[in-house]
Design an enzyme around this catalytic site. Structure first.
Site, PDB file in Angstrom:
ATOM      1  CG  HIS A   7      -2.636   6.393  -2.318  1.00  0.00           C
ATOM      2  ND1 HIS A   7      -3.317   6.865  -3.404  1.00  0.00           N
ATOM      3  CD2 HIS A   7      -1.740   5.493  -2.786  1.00  0.00           C
ATOM      4  CE1 HIS A   7      -2.871   6.262  -4.493  1.00  0.00           C
ATOM      5  NE2 HIS A   7      -1.914   5.433  -4.146  1.00  0.00           N
ATOM      6  CD  GLU A  34       2.097   5.544  -2.989  1.00  0.00           C
ATOM      7  OE1 GLU A  34       2.591   5.175  -4.072  1.00  0.00           O
ATOM      8  OE2 GLU A  34       1.290   6.497  -2.910  1.00  0.00           O
ATOM      9  CG  ASP A  36       3.716   7.265  -6.866  1.00  0.00           C
ATOM     10  OD1 ASP A  36       3.590   6.040  -6.945  1.00  0.00           O
ATOM     11  OD2 ASP A  36       2.826   8.012  -6.417  1.00  0.00           O
ATOM     12  CG  HIS A  49       0.874   8.154  -9.841  1.00  0.00           C
ATOM     13  ND1 HIS A  49       0.136   8.031 -11.008  1.00  0.00           N
ATOM     14  CD2 HIS A  49       0.808   6.963  -9.221  1.00  0.00           C
ATOM     15  CE1 HIS A  49      -0.354   6.815 -11.072  1.00  0.00           C
ATOM     16  NE2 HIS A  49       0.037   6.145  -9.997  1.00  0.00           N
TER      17      HIS A  49
END
Length: 169
Positions: A7, A34, A36, A49
């Protein structure tokens, strides 16, 4: 077989959503991460993020208010540890380079661009262009909490695997 996703990269070992956090995935043999993405005022797509700089950098204010040239003066690592002093906010192009170099796959989450509709279009077009630079053996999933952005991206890149995210409240 289960797939493990790191993450925001290996965010327990390095500052989240940084090149260092992504590179550590290879060291720990975690093939997927993952991250963003969002867009700056000048159209540069970055890995972040938050829509503000406050939480994970030495600056404050809106992410959309800065340009690519401002990135050189932003420290996105020392909040985590002195070992990551002057860690930069990565661009999407740098992310693609890391994925290719370290043979990593990614769930790339499109943030709901809060600035304006044109910036959202530019974000989707820029993501599509960046994915053209991804090595053919690399895998990706494009995700978002915003189903409209996913639908629009699917029009641009119909072959892209997508995932609509939901929050249980």
């Amino acid at each position: 077989m289960r797939t493990i996703y790191a993450h925001r990269g290996m965010s327990s070992l390095a500052p989240e959503n940084t090149l260092s956090a992504f590179k550590l995935c290879a060291d720990y043999r975690v093939g997927w991460f993952e991250c963003d993405i969002d867009i700056l005022h000048d159209g540069t797509i970055v890995v972040s993020h938050d829509s503000t700089l406050d939480r994970c950098t030495n600056r404050s204010g809106l992410l959309f208010d800065i340009n690519k040239q401002d990135l050189a003066d932003i420290d996105a690592g020392s909040w985590f540890s002195h070992d990551y002093l002057e860690e930069p906010i990565p661009t999407l192009d740098q992310l693609i380079e890391v994925m290719n170099r370290y043979k990593l796959n990614a769930n790339i989450e499109i943030k709901s661009c809060e600035s304006n509709v044109q910036a959202s279009r530019d974000l989707l077009d820029g993501l599509n262009a960046a994915l053209e630079q991804l090595a053919p053996e690399r895998e990706y999933i494009i995700s978002s909490f915003n189903p409209i952005l996913l639908a629009e991206f699917k029009k641009i890149r119909p072959e892209a695997p997508i995932a609509c995210l939901f929050e249980n409240q």
